[in-house]
Scaffold this motif. Structure first.
Motif, PDB file in Angstrom:
ATOM      1  N   GLU A 261     102.008  52.188  50.210  1.00  0.00           N
ATOM      2  CA  GLU A 261     100.758  52.633  49.598  1.00  0.00           C
ATOM      3  C   GLU A 261      99.584  51.792  50.090  1.00  0.00           C
ATOM      4  O   GLU A 261      98.501  52.317  50.371  1.00  0.00           O
ATOM      5  N   ARG A 262      99.797  50.462  50.201  1.00  0.00           N
ATOM      6  CA  ARG A 262      98.726  49.599  50.701  1.00  0.00           C
ATOM      7  C   ARG A 262      98.409  49.917  52.157  1.00  0.00           C
ATOM      8  O   ARG A 262      97.239  49.961  52.556  1.00  0.00           O
ATOM      9  N   LEU A 263      99.454  50.155  52.955  1.00  0.00           N
ATOM     10  CA  LEU A 263      99.230  50.493  54.363  1.00  0.00           C
ATOM     11  C   LEU A 263      98.507  51.829  54.482  1.00  0.00           C
ATOM     12  O   LEU A 263      97.588  51.978  55.304  1.00  0.00           O
ATOM     13  N   ALA A 264      98.883  52.805  53.672  1.00  0.00           N
ATOM     14  CA  ALA A 264      98.225  54.117  53.709  1.00  0.00           C
ATOM     15  C   ALA A 264      96.746  53.992  53.374  1.00  0.00           C
ATOM     16  O   ALA A 264      95.891  54.613  54.025  1.00  0.00           O
ATOM     17  N   ASN A 265      96.415  53.177  52.377  1.00  0.00           N
ATOM     18  CA  ASN A 265      95.014  52.980  52.013  1.00  0.00           C
ATOM     19  C   ASN A 265      94.221  52.338  53.154  1.00  0.00           C
ATOM     20  O   ASN A 265      93.071  52.708  53.426  1.00  0.00           O
ATOM     21  N   ALA A 266      94.834  51.369  53.818  1.00  0.00           N
ATOM     22  CA  ALA A 266      94.154  50.705  54.936  1.00  0.00           C
ATOM     23  C   ALA A 266      93.936  51.668  56.096  1.00  0.00           C
ATOM     24  O   ALA A 266      92.857  51.710  56.702  1.00  0.00           O
ATOM     25  N   LEU A 267      94.946  52.460  56.430  1.00  0.00           N
ATOM     26  CA  LEU A 267      94.820  53.415  57.535  1.00  0.00           C
ATOM     27  C   LEU A 267      93.762  54.462  57.223  1.00  0.00           C
ATOM     28  O   LEU A 267      93.000  54.874  58.108  1.00  0.00           O
ATOM     29  N   ARG A 268      93.697  54.878  55.979  1.00  0.00           N
ATOM     30  CA  ARG A 268      92.688  55.860  55.588  1.00  0.00           C
ATOM     31  C   ARG A 268      91.281  55.288  55.791  1.00  0.00           C
ATOM     32  O   ARG A 268      90.378  55.972  56.256  1.00  0.00           O
ATOM     33  N   GLU A 269      91.100  54.008  55.459  1.00  0.00           N
ATOM     34  CA  GLU A 269      89.795  53.375  55.628  1.00  0.00           C
ATOM     35  C   GLU A 269      89.444  53.192  57.104  1.00  0.00           C
ATOM     36  O   GLU A 269      88.267  53.273  57.485  1.00  0.00           O
ATOM     37  N   LEU A 270      90.456  52.967  57.959  1.00  0.00           N
ATOM     38  CA  LEU A 270      90.196  52.728  59.374  1.00  0.00           C
ATOM     39  C   LEU A 270      89.770  53.987  60.119  1.00  0.00           C
ATOM     40  O   LEU A 270      89.274  53.896  61.235  1.00  0.00           O
ATOM     41  N   GLY A 271      89.994  55.156  59.547  1.00  0.00           N
ATOM     42  CA  GLY A 271      89.447  56.357  60.160  1.00  0.00           C
ATOM     43  C   GLY A 271      90.458  57.304  60.764  1.00  0.00           C
ATOM     44  O   GLY A 271      91.675  57.131  60.607  1.00  0.00           O
ATOM     45  N   PRO A 272      89.972  58.333  61.460  1.00  0.00           N
ATOM     46  CA  PRO A 272      90.807  59.455  61.897  1.00  0.00           C
ATOM     47  C   PRO A 272      91.979  59.074  62.779  1.00  0.00           C
ATOM     48  O   PRO A 272      93.076  59.597  62.612  1.00  0.00           O
ATOM     49  N   SER A 273      91.774  58.174  63.739  1.00  0.00           N
ATOM     50  CA  SER A 273      92.867  57.808  64.645  1.00  0.00           C
ATOM     51  C   SER A 273      94.017  57.186  63.883  1.00  0.00           C
ATOM     52  O   SER A 273      95.193  57.450  64.168  1.00  0.00           O
ATOM     53  N   PHE A 274      93.684  56.360  62.901  1.00  0.00           N
ATOM     54  CA  PHE A 274      94.719  55.648  62.169  1.00  0.00           C
ATOM     55  C   PHE A 274      95.375  56.528  61.117  1.00  0.00           C
ATOM     56  O   PHE A 274      96.540  56.326  60.769  1.00  0.00           O
ATOM     57  N   ILE A 275      94.649  57.515  60.623  1.00  0.00           N
ATOM     58  CA  ILE A 275      95.274  58.506  59.758  1.00  0.00           C
ATOM     59  C   ILE A 275      96.326  59.280  60.549  1.00  0.00           C
ATOM     60  O   ILE A 275      97.441  59.512  60.079  1.00  0.00           O
ATOM     61  N   LYS A 276      95.977  59.659  61.786  1.00  0.00           N
ATOM     62  CA  LYS A 276      96.939  60.334  62.657  1.00  0.00           C
ATOM     63  C   LYS A 276      98.135  59.434  62.939  1.00  0.00           C
ATOM     64  O   LYS A 276      99.285  59.893  62.969  1.00  0.00           O
ATOM     65  N   LEU A 277      97.883  58.152  63.180  1.00  0.00           N
ATOM     66  CA  LEU A 277      98.974  57.217  63.427  1.00  0.00           C
ATOM     67  C   LEU A 277      99.891  57.134  62.217  1.00  0.00           C
ATOM     68  O   LEU A 277     101.121  57.140  62.350  1.00  0.00           O
ATOM     69  N   GLY A 278      99.297  57.067  61.031  1.00  0.00           N
ATOM     70  CA  GLY A 278     100.107  57.028  59.817  1.00  0.00           C
ATOM     71  C   GLY A 278     100.955  58.272  59.652  1.00  0.00           C
ATOM     72  O   GLY A 278     102.122  58.200  59.253  1.00  0.00           O
ATOM     73  N   GLN A 279     100.378  59.425  59.995  1.00  0.00           N
ATOM     74  CA  GLN A 279     101.145  60.671  59.918  1.00  0.00           C
ATOM     75  C   GLN A 279     102.288  60.674  60.916  1.00  0.00           C
ATOM     76  O   GLN A 279     103.380  61.176  60.635  1.00  0.00           O
ATOM     77  N   ALA A 280     102.050  60.101  62.111  1.00  0.00           N
ATOM     78  CA  ALA A 280     103.111  60.023  63.119  1.00  0.00           C
ATOM     79  C   ALA A 280     104.232  59.093  62.652  1.00  0.00           C
ATOM     80  O   ALA A 280     105.420  59.376  62.841  1.00  0.00           O
ATOM     81  N   LEU A 281     103.849  57.973  62.017  1.00  0.00           N
ATOM     82  CA  LEU A 281     104.850  57.030  61.518  1.00  0.00           C
ATOM     83  C   LEU A 281     105.623  57.593  60.326  1.00  0.00           C
ATOM     84  O   LEU A 281     106.740  57.151  60.045  1.00  0.00           O
ATOM     85  N   SER A 282     105.038  58.573  59.649  1.00  0.00           N
ATOM     86  CA  SER A 282     105.650  59.081  58.425  1.00  0.00           C
ATOM     87  C   SER A 282     106.946  59.842  58.668  1.00  0.00           C
ATOM     88  O   SER A 282     107.600  60.250  57.704  1.00  0.00           O
ATOM     89  N   VAL A 283     107.334  60.021  59.938  1.00  0.00           N
ATOM     90  CA  VAL A 283     108.619  60.664  60.230  1.00  0.00           C
ATOM     91  C   VAL A 283     109.604  59.678  60.844  1.00  0.00           C
ATOM     92  O   VAL A 283     110.693  60.064  61.244  1.00  0.00           O
ATOM     93  N   ARG A 284     109.229  58.386  60.917  1.00  0.00           N
ATOM     94  CA  ARG A 284     110.074  57.395  61.567  1.00  0.00           C
ATOM     95  C   ARG A 284     110.749  56.495  60.543  1.00  0.00           C
ATOM     96  O   ARG A 284     110.481  55.305  60.438  1.00  0.00           O
ATOM     97  N   ALA A 285     111.661  57.084  59.769  1.00  0.00           N
ATOM     98  CA  ALA A 285     112.384  56.293  58.779  1.00  0.00           C
ATOM     99  C   ALA A 285     113.211  55.204  59.446  1.00  0.00           C
ATOM    100  O   ALA A 285     113.442  54.142  58.869  1.00  0.00           O
ATOM    101  N   ASP A 286     113.689  55.466  60.674  1.00  0.00           N
ATOM    102  CA  ASP A 286     114.480  54.455  61.374  1.00  0.00           C
ATOM    103  C   ASP A 286     113.648  53.240  61.734  1.00  0.00           C
ATOM    104  O   ASP A 286     114.164  52.163  61.978  1.00  0.00           O
ATOM    105  N   LEU A 287     112.325  53.409  61.759  1.00  0.00           N
ATOM    106  CA  LEU A 287     111.435  52.321  62.144  1.00  0.00           C
ATOM    107  C   LEU A 287     110.813  51.633  60.930  1.00  0.00           C
ATOM    108  O   LEU A 287     110.691  50.409  60.907  1.00  0.00           O
TER     109      LEU A 287
END
Length: 537
Positions: free
Chosen positions: A61-87
């Motif tokens: 939740e803290r990471l999601a809030n930070a990525l949201r504040e950092l802007g569009p590129s980081f929101i996309k990065l968070g969405q990409a990471l959201s399928v990497r349970a192995d990571l």
């Protein structure tokens, strides 16, 4: 050097933002890091003035809030990471999966400027009415409602060719000013960080982080051209032209350009508003089944799927038709990949773990030196805890997440072409379950998957493939014969040229010999003449 310096400055700003949200925890999991990163990890929280105290929140939740504040590129990065349970683990996957593109809108003046520049006409000429307040503002673009004038046929007895003017409701999507340069700068940073991770963490190389960033960059590049999104919507509309239960907005190509897209307005209820759907008389269970059916048709039948099927992009019309919007992120799958996915899922859900393992080996996803039986055992360890539950508790998304967690043990490289599919499958199942908590993904999917497998993997399908390959070969035969004839002609021409060259060389040699004989004869005659002159003297 300048690139490294710019990236380092940007990294400092990002680190400060993460520190403000107490979201630098992920650095603690690295075995070794460059010295400057270690120092940064220690000192940055001290300088993160105004840090958001959110100890009661989970890491994700803290990471999601930070990525949201950092802007569009980081929101996309968070969405990409959201399928990497192995990571990043299952809990963080759920937290990052809640990321939504929510940003303040840009001004109406900027919207007008973009529209008039792209469409080369004043706003008042293009639209009969244009709402200056956006109805949605996301990371890449925002949407305004408008109306357009159209002349439609209105024949009368006096004038069969008569027309009348009507107003049509539309939605206008406009890219954010400067979003292209912002993404370009951040993508360069992502490439740099991926290279650092692979250099200093060798076990990350199998994750192919650089390749993942490349796919993200390609996806963003397509999103930056709204003509590509319009084209994707048009293609999907054709694929479902005869389907009364799924629709796509119609594109207004005359008012669409690189940074502006106009489409018909969707008159429906967001699928996230369950109470309104029930009040309107819609069957939530039927809608839930339809979400899964549409998703599977896109993936298996068409190999072209909407890769952002979250609640905000799905609406239900008065007649119960499911309508999708926002076709900026699309996925494509080759027939070979579709066959792999269908057979792999079928093997798991029928508990044929040996076959599930064989499919991975046949696809080349598991190195050949690994044990097939051991991988089958690992597949069983994933499948049984899930499939042993009541049918209402079986989750295809969870099965996929568990499957990706064994990749490190068996040195499996990440398959980037499957990441969008995994993300979309998890999202589609989440949407379906929000409508019907008791839905079983497999029970809803089984008829579609089984039918597709029969058509594409049965004996008849294999015979059809052989026939198709044979026909394709027969069609190529004239070209092959022509090419062979050309090669033979070319070989004959080369042979003739070689013979002519040899003949020329032989003729030249003879001429040299004759010239040599004449010269020798001349020399001898000259010598004899000189000798006679000497005797006469």
């Amino acid at each position: 050097m300048i690139r490294i310096f710019n990236n380092f400055l940007r990294l400092l700003f990002i680190a400060r933002t993460l520190a403000r949200h107490d979201a630098l925890f992920f650095l603690d999991n690295f075995e070794r890091l460059p010295l400057y990163v270690v120092v940064l990890r220690k000192v940055m929280p001290v300088f993160a003035l105004g840090a958001a105290r959110s100890k009661d929140l989970r890491d994700g939740e803290r990471l999601a809030n930070a990525l949201r504040e950092l802007g569009p590129s980081f929101i996309k990065l968070g969405q990409a990471l959201s399928v990497r349970a192995d990571l990043i683990g299952e809990e963080m996957v759920l937290d990052l999966g809640n990321l939504r593109d929510r940003l303040p809108p840009f001004s109406f003046e900027k919207a007008r400027e973009t529209i008039e520049y792209e469409l080369e006409a004043p706003l008042e000429e293009l639209f009969a009415d244009f709402n200056p307040e956006p109805v949605a503002a996301a990371s890449i673009a925002q949407v305004h409602f408008a109306t357009v004038r159209e002349m439609v046929p209105a024949p009368t007895e006096a004038d069969p060719d008569a027309k009348e003017e009507v107003l049509r409701d539309v939605a206008v999507k406009i890219l954010r000013p400067g979003v292209e340069s912002a993404f370009e700068s951040d993508l360069q940073l992502f490439f740099w960080l991926a290279e650092l991770a692979e250099r200093y963490q060798p076990h990350f190389r199998r994750l192919r982080l650089t390749k993942i960033v490349e796919i993200m960059a390609d996806s963003v590049e397509l999103e930056m051209d709204l003509r590509m999104e319009a084209s994707a919507a048009s293609e999907m509309a054709e694929n479902f032209a005869d389907d009364p239960e799924f629709g796509v907005p119609e594109i207004d190509w005359q008012r669409t350009a690189r940074r502006v897209m106009t489409q018909s307005r969707v008159d429906g209820i967001s699928i996230s508003k369950k109470e309104e759907l029930v009040a309107a008389g819609h069957d939530l269970n039927a809608l839930s089944d339809n979400v899964i059916r549409v998703f599977l048709f896109q993936v298996l039948r068409d190999g072209f799927f909407h890769a952002d099927m979250h609640h905000g992009n799905l609406f239900v019309t008065a007649d119960g038709c499911l309508v999708a919007v926002d076709f900026g992120i699309m996925g494509r799958m080759s027939r070979e990949t579709r066959l792999f996915m269908a057979e792999m899922l079928h093997a798991f859900l029928t508990r044929d773990y040996k076959r599930a393992a064989e499919i991975h080996f046949e696809a080349g996803y598991v190195p050949r030196h690994k044990s097939l039986d051991s991988f089958a055992q690992a597949c069983r360890s994933i499948g049984e805890p899930i499939l042993g539950r009541p049918v209402s508790e079986i989750s295809i998304a969870r099965l996929l997440v568990q499957l990706f967690q064994i990749t490190e043990t068996f040195e499996m490289e990440t398959q980037p072409q499957l990441l969008l599919l995994q993300k979309t499958m998890v999202t589609a199942e989440g949407v379906a379950q929000s409508l019907n908590p008791d839905i079983n993904f497999w029970e809803s999917a089984e008829p579609t998957v089984a039918h597709w497998m029969r058509e594409n993997m049965g004996i008849e399908a294999q015979a059809a493939d052989v026939m198709k390959d044979g026909i394709a070969l027969m069609r190529k035969i004239p070209a092959i014969v022509t090419r062979a004839d050309d090669l033979l002609s070319e070989m004959e021409a080369r042979e003739k040229a070689r013979a002519d060259l040899m003949e020329l060389e032989e003729s030249a040699t003879q001429q040299r010999r004759i010239r040599g004989g004449y010269l020798l004869g001349g020399v001898v005659l000259g010598a004899v003449a000189a000798y006679l002159v000497v005797l006469a003297a």
